[in-house]
Design a protein around this motif. Structure first.
Motif, mmCIF file in Angstrom:
data_model
loop_
_atom_site.group_PDB
_atom_site.id
_atom_site.type_symbol
_atom_site.label_atom_id
_atom_site.label_comp_id
_atom_site.label_asym_id
_atom_site.label_seq_id
_atom_site.Cartn_x
_atom_site.Cartn_y
_atom_site.Cartn_z
ATOM 1 N N MET A 1 -8.677 -1.305 9.721
ATOM 2 C CA MET A 1 -7.289 -1.577 9.347
ATOM 3 C C MET A 1 -6.448 -1.651 10.605
ATOM 4 O O MET A 1 -6.289 -0.652 11.308
ATOM 5 C CB MET A 1 -6.764 -0.487 8.418
ATOM 6 N N PRO A 2 -5.865 -2.826 10.923
ATOM 7 C CA PRO A 2 -4.973 -2.919 12.087
ATOM 8 C C PRO A 2 -3.756 -2.014 11.901
ATOM 9 O O PRO A 2 -3.356 -1.697 10.778
ATOM 10 C CB PRO A 2 -4.576 -4.403 12.105
ATOM 11 N N LEU A 3 -3.156 -1.635 13.010
ATOM 12 C CA LEU A 3 -2.004 -0.731 12.961
ATOM 13 C C LEU A 3 -0.860 -1.345 12.164
ATOM 14 O O LEU A 3 -0.203 -0.651 11.374
ATOM 15 C CB LEU A 3 -1.550 -0.409 14.386
ATOM 16 N N SER A 4 -0.602 -2.644 12.327
ATOM 17 C CA SER A 4 0.485 -3.286 11.593
ATOM 18 C C SER A 4 0.245 -3.250 10.088
ATOM 19 O O SER A 4 1.169 -3.054 9.298
ATOM 20 C CB SER A 4 0.644 -4.734 12.066
ATOM 21 N N GLN A 5 -1.010 -3.418 9.673
ATOM 22 C CA GLN A 5 -1.328 -3.366 8.247
ATOM 23 C C GLN A 5 -1.164 -1.945 7.713
ATOM 24 O O GLN A 5 -0.684 -1.732 6.596
ATOM 25 C CB GLN A 5 -2.755 -3.857 8.012
ATOM 26 N N LEU A 6 -1.553 -0.962 8.520
ATOM 27 C CA LEU A 6 -1.370 0.436 8.105
ATOM 28 C C LEU A 6 0.106 0.730 7.865
ATOM 29 O O LEU A 6 0.474 1.354 6.859
ATOM 30 C CB LEU A 6 -1.950 1.357 9.177
ATOM 31 N N ILE A 7 0.954 0.272 8.795
ATOM 32 C CA ILE A 7 2.394 0.518 8.656
ATOM 33 C C ILE A 7 2.931 -0.180 7.410
ATOM 34 O O ILE A 7 3.698 0.399 6.641
ATOM 35 C CB ILE A 7 3.134 0.066 9.921
ATOM 36 N N GLU A 8 2.523 -1.419 7.195
ATOM 37 C CA GLU A 8 3.016 -2.166 6.036
ATOM 38 C C GLU A 8 2.569 -1.506 4.733
ATOM 39 O O GLU A 8 3.347 -1.424 3.770
ATOM 40 C CB GLU A 8 2.505 -3.612 6.100
ATOM 41 N N GLU A 9 1.360 -1.030 4.677
ATOM 42 C CA GLU A 9 0.879 -0.372 3.457
ATOM 43 C C GLU A 9 1.616 0.936 3.202
ATOM 44 O O GLU A 9 1.895 1.296 2.059
ATOM 45 C CB GLU A 9 -0.627 -0.121 3.556
ATOM 46 N N ALA A 10 1.958 1.662 4.275
ATOM 47 C CA ALA A 10 2.701 2.912 4.102
ATOM 48 C C ALA A 10 4.149 2.647 3.708
ATOM 49 O O ALA A 10 4.755 3.420 2.956
ATOM 50 C CB ALA A 10 2.641 3.731 5.389
#
Length: 438
Positions: free
Chosen positions: A279-288
């Motif tokens: 999971m890329p960092l940007s995707q992690l942030i968007e999911e959170a």
């Protein structure tokens, strides 16, 4: 975020085992007999032996009766445990009355029952036992038999010294009991909070496991559904004389195709967040951030462009819950907007979450992250008061993945809280899928 009920993890105050109190009572009885023997036989002082032995004998008899009637592992209700501790104070007062009152150096043993109560019983019983011990010490200051001593050189202690002994006993009872109670209460709160953390992570693990099962089910069902689709299509082509049967086969083919499309969607959804995918960092942030966008607070995400490639790690429920919980708190306290900034380099990764709310009060800033510490006012919480565990759980889960979490306020004239989460890049990219909870 996961809803946590206090009843899910909070344990009632411990009940004292009967065996624990009986062991202490036996130890006290043996110690008292040994002290009387040494004074009478070793020092040859005059002691009221019969009253002392009678009190010790009654105590030993009660111990034997309790051991006979009850299982040693029986856990006493707080009122019964307090009654036995009160009896210990009365027995000690009786012995001290026969052996010099507060002049007897063993008078400080009044502390023991109160300390035991402070670590294991409700506060009201500890206060009652403390008052009983204080009253007993006060009475013994005025009424007691002479201290056993050499008759040729009798010991006469000044009244001011006895007053000091009395005051020191009362002070020791209050201070040490309060200290023991505070330490025990903090340990109990920490235990409950860690249990809550484990419960949260367990629930997140269950969600991840369900996600994996959905992917497995989609994969396993895909083959038989494809077979059904192909056979129904071939049969439909070969049937010309039976329109009704042809219509039924067409329906079977269409429904099989529909099932294939549903399973395909499940597989596509899972492909972006399967438990073993990166999971890329940007995707992690968007999911959170996604669950908190519809609460009237603008959430701005800024991701700094860096020369190093974007970091990617396992889809970690502990990180998702921790970042999401901090975001939830920021949205709760923000007035208009929350900012999520992220940047990285070859060595580290940083996520900064800030709001434009009132900020963290100075008296809580150094203690933020402790269990049962909340900056919500009762009026803000409505009927459901917060447990003050959210930040503690988030911080604990994040730190178990190798993160460092710091709390601060924006620099004046700006206002609001800032939470910065930083990982060594290697720790983020190699973090286990699930954080362990001790």
């Amino acid at each position: 975020m996961t809803d946590i009920s206090a009843s899910d993890f909070r344990q009632p105050r411990r009940h004292v085992r009967l065996d624990t109190i009986l062991r202490l009572r036996w130890l006290a009885a043996l110690g008292q007999l040994a002290a009387i023997f040494v004074v009478v036989q070793g020092l040859e002082y005059d002691v009221a032996i019969i009253p002392c032995v009678t009190i010790i004998g009654l105590s030993a008899t009660l111990n034997l009766v309790l051991q006979t009637l009850f299982n040693p592992v029986h856990r006493l209700e707080p009122r019964f445990a307090a009654a036995l501790l009160a009896l210990n104070i009365i027995e000690l007062a009786g012995l001290l009355y026969c052996t010099g009152g507060l002049q007897n150096p063993f008078s400080f043993l009044f502390l023991a029952p109160v300390l035991i109560s402070a670590t294991a019983l409700p506060t009201r019983f500890t206060i009652a036992l403390g008052v009983l011990a204080a009253v007993s010490a006060t009475v013994l200051a005025f009424f007691h038999l002479p201290l056993p001593w050499d008759s040729a050189e009798p010991l006469v202690l000044p009244q001011i010294y006895l007053l000091g002994v009395w005051f020191s006993i009362l002070t020791a009872i209050g201070v040490t009991s309060l200290y023991a109670f505070q330490v025990t209460e903090e340990a109990r709160k920490l235990s409950d909070a860690l249990a809550a953390t484990e419960l949260v992570l367990t629930r997140e693990q269950h969600l991840t496991q369900i996600d994996g099962l959905a992917a497995a089910a989609a994969h396993e069902l895909g083959t038989p559904l494809s077979t059904i689709f192909l056979i129904s299509r071939e049969l439909e082509k070969n049937i010309h004389n039976n329109p009704e049967l042809a219509d039924d086969l067409k329906t079977v083919r269409e429904q099989a195709q529909r099932c294939r499309e549903i399973l395909s969607k499940i597989t596509q959804l899972n492909s972006s967040g399967a438990p073993f995918d990166r999971m890329p960092l940007s995707q992690l942030i968007e999911e959170a951030v996604a669950p908190h966008r519809d609460f009237g607070i603008a959430i701005k995400i800024r991701i700094a462009v860096a020369n190093a490639p974007e970091p990617a790690g396992m889809r970690n429920p502990a990180i998702l819950y921790g970042v999401g919980n901090i975001l939830e708190n920021a949205v709760d306290f923000a007035r208009e907007q929350v900012e999520v900034n992220a940047w990285w380099n070859a060595e580290s990764i940083v996520i900064s979450i800030s709001d434009d709310g009132p900020g963290i009060p100075p008296d809580l800033l150094k203690r933020i992250g402790e269990p049962y510490l909340s900056r919500r006012r009762p009026a803000e919480e409505g009927e459901h008061r917060g447990l003050g565990l959210g930040v503690f759980i988030a911080r604990t889960l994040l730190e178990r993945t190798g993160a460092r979490v710091t709390f601060s306020n924006r620099i004046f004239p700006d206002h609001g809280a800032v939470v910065q989460i930083s990982w060594p890049r290697g720790a983020f990219e190699t973090a286990d899928q699930l954080a362990d909870v001790d």
